[in-house]
Design a protein around this motif. Structure first.
Motif, short mmCIF file in Angstrom:
data_model
loop_
_atom_site.label_atom_id
_atom_site.label_comp_id
_atom_site.label_asym_id
_atom_site.label_seq_id
_atom_site.Cartn_x
_atom_site.Cartn_y
_atom_site.Cartn_z
N CYS A 1 0.82 -1.21 0.00
CA CYS A 1 0.00 0.00 0.00
C CYS A 1 0.86 1.26 0.00
CB CYS A 1 -0.94 0.01 1.20
SG CYS A 1 -2.22 -1.20 1.07
N LEU A 2 1.90 1.23 0.81
CA LEU A 2 2.76 2.42 0.87
C LEU A 2 3.41 2.67 -0.48
CD1 LEU A 2 4.41 2.18 4.40
CD2 LEU A 2 2.98 4.03 3.55
N THR A 3 3.84 1.57 -1.17
CA THR A 3 4.44 1.72 -2.49
C THR A 3 3.42 2.32 -3.46
OG1 THR A 3 5.41 -0.41 -1.93
CG2 THR A 3 5.96 0.50 -4.09
N ALA A 4 2.20 1.79 -3.38
CA ALA A 4 1.16 2.30 -4.27
C ALA A 4 0.91 3.78 -4.00
CB ALA A 4 -0.13 1.51 -4.05
N GLU A 5 0.85 4.12 -2.70
CA GLU A 5 0.60 5.52 -2.36
C GLU A 5 1.71 6.42 -2.90
OE1 GLU A 5 -0.18 7.19 1.70
OE2 GLU A 5 -1.72 5.62 1.71
N LEU A 6 2.93 5.91 -2.72
CA LEU A 6 4.09 6.68 -3.17
C LEU A 6 4.00 6.96 -4.67
CD1 LEU A 6 6.85 7.86 -2.33
CD2 LEU A 6 7.85 5.69 -3.02
N SER A 7 3.74 5.89 -5.44
CA SER A 7 3.70 6.08 -6.90
C SER A 7 2.55 7.02 -7.27
CB SER A 7 3.58 4.74 -7.61
OG SER A 7 2.35 4.14 -7.26
N GLN A 8 1.47 6.93 -6.50
CA GLN A 8 0.34 7.82 -6.74
C GLN A 8 0.75 9.27 -6.55
OE1 GLN A 8 -2.49 6.68 -7.86
NE2 GLN A 8 -3.37 8.76 -7.99
N TRP A 9 1.48 9.51 -5.44
CA TRP A 9 1.94 10.88 -5.17
C TRP A 9 2.86 11.36 -6.29
CZ3 TRP A 9 -0.29 14.23 -2.34
CH2 TRP A 9 -0.92 13.85 -1.15
N HIS A 10 3.71 10.43 -6.79
CA HIS A 10 4.63 10.80 -7.88
C HIS A 10 3.86 11.18 -9.12
CE1 HIS A 10 8.57 10.37 -6.31
NE2 HIS A 10 8.37 9.13 -5.86
N LYS A 11 2.81 10.39 -9.43
CA LYS A 11 2.08 10.60 -10.68
C LYS A 11 1.24 11.87 -10.60
CE LYS A 11 0.56 6.28 -11.30
NZ LYS A 11 -0.56 5.36 -11.62
N GLU A 12 0.68 12.09 -9.44
CA GLU A 12 -0.34 13.13 -9.33
C GLU A 12 0.24 14.53 -9.46
OE1 GLU A 12 -4.31 13.69 -6.53
OE2 GLU A 12 -2.49 12.74 -5.76
N THR A 13 -0.45 15.31 -10.23
CA THR A 13 -0.08 16.73 -10.23
C THR A 13 -1.19 17.45 -9.47
OG1 THR A 13 -1.19 16.86 -12.35
CG2 THR A 13 1.22 16.82 -12.37
#
Lengths: 271, 180
Positions: free
Chosen positions: A68-80
């Motif tokens: 979940c933390l990895t998913a959250e991290l990638s989400q934060w990276h993707k999101e503008t």
């Protein structure tokens, strides 16, 4: 939001149109987000449930956490980051809201302070009243004190003085009475020798004229004793009638000088 | 046997719901009152339960946070909680569960050791708080903390997720107790 908006600009019709446009846009955006959420919810409901037992809990939870933390991290990276369009009316609305909030807060502060002030005023009044009362008590106590003090002074000086005076007068009167009674007694019972005694009449006829009374002899003795206490002896003169001297000596009222028989003194009754 | 799952329903508008689980009704009620007294922008709902599973025929809102209250003065309190844990979905433990030990202040009344509860919380990788709920000031402070947590779990705080908070809490936590 719309209510506050229209409150803000009730006159300008063009503004109202713009406002409704932005409002509609915002609502549309919200609808889209809600649709996304519903889709996600559907997907979520398809996933199965999994319960844990004490033995496997740690490991599986840690694995899940990592995922979940990895998913959250990638989400934060993707999101503008998206922000709501900063058009004028949105800003105005937000500003108004903020100001109203601020006003509300400030009003609360004001009312709190006012009530505090009132309370302080009441406290002050109460304290003042208390102080007045205390001062009154103080005053009355002071007057009471001074009265008592005056009473004390008059009591101590004048009254005692007068009392003593009357006592003294009484005592003096009593003394006078005593003295006169004693004098009378002496005069009555110890008179001067007259011509009854014939034998002596011839011998001491010359001197009888100068004889003094027993009263006077006693007075001389007493005066001598008190005037010259270190030497109370009195020379026996011719004017002392010898029988009276004998009487005084016999009754222990007077004493002869141990070396000089011509002198005598009064017994020291007062010591 | 229904298993409680997080995010099983769409959220209500501006609402956050907490479920307090514990065998001491009075304490839970007091804690709930204290939480509702807290001033916050969202609408709070507090549900109380003696134990899980919850009855399935009732319509209830989405539950954002579960607080298991363990009274250190009673053995059954821990037992109830341990049994209830089997009715909670694993994904709930990604930051939406916390344990609350109460009664540690009166040490001579304690039947459970703190370490027992500490181990339980560690096993389920969830935060553990100790607080004497009978003391009003402590309870108010705890209620404030729980409300903050609840708002994060309900997604009302931008930029922080429940898992995020969990990993933040873990860093400050004491190392796990040694195996007994």
């Amino acid at each position: 939001m719309s209510v506050s908006q229209q409150d803000l600009d009730p006159d300008s019709t063009t503004d109202v149109e713009v406002v409704t446009d932005t409002e509609e846009e915002l609502i549309k955006e919200c609808e889209e987000i809600w649709k996304d959420m519903e889709e996600c919810q559907n997907k979520l409901s398809l996933t199965g449930t999994e319960t844990l037992t004490n033995s496997n809990a740690q490991l599986s939870l840690l694995i899940m956490q990592v995922k979940c933390l990895t998913a959250e991290l990638s989400q934060w990276h993707k999101e503008t980051p998206e922000i709501t369009p900063l058009t004028e009316d949105v800003l105005i609305t937000l500003g108004t809201e903020e100001f109203q909030k601020l006003r509300h807060d400030l009003e609360m502060v004001l009312s709190t302070i006012q009530s505090k002030n009132e309370k302080l005023k009441e406290d002050l009044e109460r304290e003042q009243q208390w102080l007045d009362e205390q001062q009154q008590i103080m005053e009355s106590l002071n007057t009471l004190y001074s009265e008592l003090k005056n009473q004390f002074v008059t009591f101590s000086e004048t009254r005692i003085f007068s009392e003593l005076k009357t006592k003294m007068l009484n005592i003096k009167a009593f003394k006078e009475k005593l003295l006169s009674t004693l004098g009378e007694f002496l005069e009555d019972h110890f008179p001067l020798p007259d011509g009854n005694v014939k034998k002596k009449k011839k011998n001491v006829q010359e001197s009888t004229k100068q004889l003094i009374t027993l009263h006077e002899i006693l007075e001389i003795l007493i005066n001598r004793l008190f005037d010259v206490p270190h030497d109370p002896y009195v020379k026996i003169s011719d004017s002392f009638w010898p029988p009276y001297i004998e009487l005084l000596l016999r009754n222990g009222i007077a004493l002869r000088h141990p070396e000089d028989p011509t002198r005598l003194r009064l017994e020291a009754f007062h010591q | 046997m229904s298993v409680l799952r997080p995010l099983d329903k769409l959220p209500g508008l501006n609402t956050a719901t907490v479920l307090l689980v514990g065998s001491e009704d009075a304490l839970l009620q007091q804690l709930a009152d204290s939480m509702l007294k807290e001033d916050c922008a969202s609408e709070l709902r507090v549900h109380l339960a003696k134990a899980l599973p919850l009855p399935s025929n009732v319509n209830r809102p989405r539950i954002d946070l579960i607080v298991f209250v363990i009274n250190l003065h009673s053995k059954y309190s821990l037992q109830h909680v341990e049994e209830s844990l089997h009715h909670v979905d694993a994904s709930f433990f990604l930051g939406r569960v916390c344990f609350l030990g109460t009664g540690a202040g009166q040490e001579h009344h304690c039947i459970l050791h703190r370490n027992t509860v500490l181990k339980l919380a560690h096993t389920y990788r969830s935060p553990l708080f100790f607080c004497d709920l009978e003391v009003e000031d402590f309870r108010a402070t705890m209620a404030q903390r729980l409300v903050r947590m609840l708002l994060i779990c309900a997604g009302h705080v931008r930029g922080v997720s429940a898992l995020n908070l969990l990993s933040l809490l873990r860093t400050s936590e004491t190392p796990p107790p040694e195996e007994l």
